[in-house]
Design a protein around this motif. Structure first.
Motif, PDB file in Angstrom:
ATOM      1  N   ASP A   1       0.823  -1.214   0.000  1.00 36.08           N
ATOM      2  CA  ASP A   1       0.000   0.000   0.000  1.00 36.08           C
ATOM      3  C   ASP A   1       0.856   1.262   0.000  1.00 36.08           C
ATOM      4  O   ASP A   1       0.391   2.316  -0.436  1.00 36.08           O
ATOM      5  CB  ASP A   1      -0.882   0.026   1.260  1.00 36.08           C
ATOM      6  CG  ASP A   1      -1.803  -1.170   1.311  1.00 36.08           C
ATOM      7  OD1 ASP A   1      -2.705  -1.243   0.448  1.00 36.08           O
ATOM      8  OD2 ASP A   1      -1.607  -2.050   2.179  1.00 36.08           O
ATOM      9  N   ALA A   2       2.071   1.179   0.562  1.00 37.62           N
ATOM     10  CA  ALA A   2       2.849   2.406   0.743  1.00 37.62           C
ATOM     11  C   ALA A   2       4.320   2.082   0.972  1.00 37.62           C
ATOM     12  O   ALA A   2       4.689   0.955   1.298  1.00 37.62           O
ATOM     13  CB  ALA A   2       2.320   3.187   1.940  1.00 37.62           C
ATOM     14  N   VAL A   3       5.134   3.140   0.807  1.00 40.64           N
ATOM     15  CA  VAL A   3       6.567   3.055   1.076  1.00 40.64           C
ATOM     16  C   VAL A   3       6.931   4.131   2.095  1.00 40.64           C
ATOM     17  O   VAL A   3       6.466   5.270   1.987  1.00 40.64           O
ATOM     18  CB  VAL A   3       7.380   3.283  -0.221  1.00 40.64           C
ATOM     19  CG1 VAL A   3       8.878   3.332   0.070  1.00 40.64           C
ATOM     20  CG2 VAL A   3       7.067   2.205  -1.256  1.00 40.64           C
ATOM     21  N   LEU A   4       7.720   3.753   3.093  1.00 44.87           N
ATOM     22  CA  LEU A   4       8.343   4.742   3.982  1.00 44.87           C
ATOM     23  C   LEU A   4       9.825   4.729   3.652  1.00 44.87           C
ATOM     24  O   LEU A   4      10.478   3.682   3.785  1.00 44.87           O
ATOM     25  CB  LEU A   4       8.084   4.407   5.458  1.00 44.87           C
ATOM     26  CG  LEU A   4       6.647   4.732   5.863  1.00 44.87           C
ATOM     27  CD1 LEU A   4       5.770   3.513   5.771  1.00 44.87           C
ATOM     28  CD2 LEU A   4       6.596   5.318   7.255  1.00 44.87           C
ATOM     29  N   HIS A   5      10.324   5.883   3.198  1.00 44.16           N
ATOM     30  CA  HIS A   5      11.649   5.904   2.578  1.00 44.16           C
ATOM     31  C   HIS A   5      12.679   6.623   3.461  1.00 44.16           C
ATOM     32  O   HIS A   5      12.726   7.848   3.517  1.00 44.16           O
ATOM     33  CB  HIS A   5      11.531   6.589   1.216  1.00 44.16           C
ATOM     34  CG  HIS A   5      12.820   6.714   0.487  1.00 44.16           C
ATOM     35  ND1 HIS A   5      13.839   5.789   0.570  1.00 44.16           N
ATOM     36  CD2 HIS A   5      13.272   7.680  -0.374  1.00 44.16           C
ATOM     37  CE1 HIS A   5      14.853   6.179  -0.192  1.00 44.16           C
ATOM     38  NE2 HIS A   5      14.535   7.315  -0.762  1.00 44.16           N
ATOM     39  N   PHE A   6      13.505   5.805   4.138  1.00 42.27           N
ATOM     40  CA  PHE A   6      14.561   6.325   5.017  1.00 42.27           C
ATOM     41  C   PHE A   6      15.955   6.115   4.447  1.00 42.27           C
ATOM     42  O   PHE A   6      16.891   6.776   4.888  1.00 42.27           O
ATOM     43  CB  PHE A   6      14.515   5.615   6.386  1.00 42.27           C
ATOM     44  CG  PHE A   6      13.208   5.768   7.102  1.00 42.27           C
ATOM     45  CD1 PHE A   6      12.982   6.870   7.904  1.00 42.27           C
ATOM     46  CD2 PHE A   6      12.198   4.833   6.959  1.00 42.27           C
ATOM     47  CE1 PHE A   6      11.769   7.035   8.560  1.00 42.27           C
ATOM     48  CE2 PHE A   6      10.988   4.990   7.601  1.00 42.27           C
ATOM     49  CZ  PHE A   6      10.771   6.090   8.409  1.00 42.27           C
TER      50      PHE A   6
ATOM     51  N   PHE B   1       8.479  10.375   3.153  1.00 43.10           N
ATOM     52  CA  PHE B   1       9.914  10.533   2.889  1.00 43.10           C
ATOM     53  C   PHE B   1      10.617  11.290   4.014  1.00 43.10           C
ATOM     54  O   PHE B   1      10.117  12.294   4.499  1.00 43.10           O
ATOM     55  CB  PHE B   1      10.082  11.293   1.552  1.00 43.10           C
ATOM     56  CG  PHE B   1      11.494  11.719   1.278  1.00 43.10           C
ATOM     57  CD1 PHE B   1      12.510  10.779   1.193  1.00 43.10           C
ATOM     58  CD2 PHE B   1      11.808  13.064   1.097  1.00 43.10           C
ATOM     59  CE1 PHE B   1      13.821  11.169   0.951  1.00 43.10           C
ATOM     60  CE2 PHE B   1      13.115  13.452   0.856  1.00 43.10           C
ATOM     61  CZ  PHE B   1      14.118  12.500   0.783  1.00 43.10           C
ATOM     62  N   SER B   2      11.810  10.799   4.379  1.00 41.19           N
ATOM     63  CA  SER B   2      12.693  11.457   5.356  1.00 41.19           C
ATOM     64  C   SER B   2      13.415  12.604   4.714  1.00 41.19           C
ATOM     65  O   SER B   2      14.477  12.408   4.110  1.00 41.19           O
ATOM     66  CB  SER B   2      13.846  10.530   5.739  1.00 41.19           C
ATOM     67  OG  SER B   2      13.493   9.496   6.503  1.00 41.19           O
TER      68      SER B   2
ATOM     69  N   LEU C   1       8.784  14.704   5.494  1.00 34.93           N
ATOM     70  CA  LEU C   1       8.958  15.193   6.863  1.00 34.93           C
ATOM     71  C   LEU C   1      10.384  15.719   6.984  1.00 34.93           C
ATOM     72  O   LEU C   1      11.342  14.970   6.770  1.00 34.93           O
ATOM     73  CB  LEU C   1       8.698  14.058   7.862  1.00 34.93           C
ATOM     74  CG  LEU C   1       7.278  13.474   7.799  1.00 34.93           C
ATOM     75  CD1 LEU C   1       7.142  12.269   8.729  1.00 34.93           C
ATOM     76  CD2 LEU C   1       6.232  14.533   8.139  1.00 34.93           C
ATOM     77  N   ARG C   2      10.497  17.009   7.281  1.00 34.81           N
ATOM     78  CA  ARG C   2      11.831  17.630   7.364  1.00 34.81           C
ATOM     79  C   ARG C   2      12.290  17.626   8.817  1.00 34.81           C
ATOM     80  O   ARG C   2      11.860  18.460   9.622  1.00 34.81           O
ATOM     81  CB  ARG C   2      11.775  19.040   6.783  1.00 34.81           C
ATOM     82  CG  ARG C   2      11.581  18.985   5.265  1.00 34.81           C
ATOM     83  CD  ARG C   2      11.549  20.344   4.616  1.00 34.81           C
ATOM     84  NE  ARG C   2      11.583  20.187   3.155  1.00 34.81           N
ATOM     85  CZ  ARG C   2      11.318  21.170   2.313  1.00 34.81           C
ATOM     86  NH1 ARG C   2      11.029  22.377   2.757  1.00 34.81           N
ATOM     87  NH2 ARG C   2      11.374  20.939   1.010  1.00 34.81           N
ATOM     88  N   TYR C   3      13.157  16.655   9.106  1.00 34.29           N
ATOM     89  CA  TYR C   3      13.602  16.449  10.495  1.00 34.29           C
ATOM     90  C   TYR C   3      14.573  17.527  10.928  1.00 34.29           C
ATOM     91  O   TYR C   3      15.491  17.883  10.188  1.00 34.29           O
ATOM     92  CB  TYR C   3      14.370  15.131  10.646  1.00 34.29           C
ATOM     93  CG  TYR C   3      13.743  13.879  10.141  1.00 34.29           C
ATOM     94  CD1 TYR C   3      12.383  13.754   9.913  1.00 34.29           C
ATOM     95  CD2 TYR C   3      14.557  12.768   9.907  1.00 34.29           C
ATOM     96  CE1 TYR C   3      11.843  12.555   9.457  1.00 34.29           C
ATOM     97  CE2 TYR C   3      14.029  11.569   9.463  1.00 34.29           C
ATOM     98  CZ  TYR C   3      12.674  11.479   9.234  1.00 34.29           C
ATOM     99  OH  TYR C   3      12.161  10.289   8.781  1.00 34.29           O
TER     100      TYR C   3
END
Ligand code: UFG
Length: 315
Positions: A66-71, A112-113, A164-166
């Motif tokens: 369903d989705a990608v979390l890209h670190f 996205f990170s 998300l801008r950490y």
């Protein structure tokens, strides 16, 4: 949801993977272990070792995502200045391969990170998302280029993306802690000084701040991780949202060292050292947008970050 977590063997990716699993999502971690650790991958996740270029497409094509979390990324500012080619290829090049694999397989949600480094030297603080993005180093430039690509993939391919801008991430989530082969970050370096009795270097004491040392916005990795789950829930086709992610409060290098002394109960010697090139005086996030849109609130303060980092610190 079934999600692909790239870089899920790294510090932040491993924390978010574990939070996703706690929330009953199905997680596949893809990591080439160039900087991550296999033992940081949650036992409940499936693990594929490889680069995005090699493995993103076959993994996504295996179905059900369903989705990608890209670190997955290279994230050392200094190294990026010395080897920009490695950062353009490793961050932008690998990410374009991931986005292409997502387009080809119809997986269109991505969190996205990104980083505060896209803003460079800010004109005003706290920094809002509409501040000019003028990165001061190749690391920030590669992350900004990915943000631009995500806007395009949202517009042209119907992706639903959140960047998300950490700001300055710290602390540990259970046993998941920072374990960098090359450690540049302040809190682990101060804790190293607590363990070794070697002084920690304070890079510059003549900045335009109350005590002359740089001020940064520290955010607990657990609070940061929670924002990813909220972001995942609001990825909307055709939209690319960008949120700063920090506490909205600043601490100077001297203040951080003082908190480390209190938490460790050790004297911790500090030594004045020259400025590190490219360090802005003050970086503090405005986190108004993510609070308003996603209802995110940070709950863990600097003392908890240092306590958690210290509990897991090797000694
Ligand atoms: N510092 C020291 N001594 C050290 C390490 C750091 O004095 O041994 C100082 C730095 O000069 C800086 C502050 O502590 O003033 C924080 O430094 P970090 O390296 O911990 O963090 P940065 O603010 O430089 O970097 C963070 C992220 C980067 C991101 C950047 C955005 O780690 O990935 O914010 O500007 F690019």
């Amino acid at each position: 949801m079934k999600v692909l977590v790239t870089g899920g063997a790294g510090y932040i990716g491993s924390v978010v993977a574990s939070q996703l699993l706690d929330a009953d999502h199905d997680v596949v971690v893809l990591d080439d272990l160039s900087t991550g650790h296999a033992d940081a991958v949650d036992g409940r996740a499936a693990f594929v070792k490889g680069t995005l270029r090699e493995q993103a497409r076959p993994v996504l094509a295996s179905g059900g995502f369903d989705a990608v979390l890209h670190f997955a990324a290279k994230s050392l500012v200094g190294e990026s200045v010395e080897r920009p080619d490695v950062y353009w290829d490793g961050n932008l090049g690998e990410t374009l391969a991931l986005l292409d694999a997502m387009r080809a397989t119809g997986v269109k949600k991505i969190v996205f990170s990104s980083t505060a480094a896209v803003y460079g030297e800010p004109e005003t603080v706290p920094i809002t998302e509409d501040a000019p993005a003028r990165p001061g180093n190749p690391y920030g430039a590669t992350k900004l280029a990915i943000d631009v690509a995500l806007t395009e993939f949202a517009r042209l391919n119907g992706f639903g993306a959140v960047s998300l801008r950490y700001f300055n991430v710290a602390g540990a989530h259970g046993a998941l802690a920072e374990r960098h082969a090359v450690e540049t970050h302040l809190i682990p370096n101060v804790l190293r000084a607590a363990v070794t009795d070697e002084p920690v270097s304070v890079f510059g004491s003549d900045y335009s701040t109350a005590d002359g040392t740089c001020v940064r916005d520290y955010i607990h990795v657990t609070d940061l991780g929670r924002a990813h789950l909220l972001a995942l829930a609001v990825c909307e086709p055709g939209a690319h949202m960008i949120y700063n992610l920090g506490n909205g409060a600043g601490y100077s290098v001297q203040e951080v060292i003082e908190v480390c002394r209190q938490v460790t109960g050790r004297p911790i010697a500090a030594m004045d050292a020259p400025r590190r090139p490219g360090d802005p005086d003050v970086l503090i996030a405005s986190s108004e947008a993510i609070r308003a849109d996603l209802g995110w609130e940070p709950v863990l303060g600097l003392t908890t970050m240092v306590e958690d980092a210290w509990r897991e610190f090797p000694r």
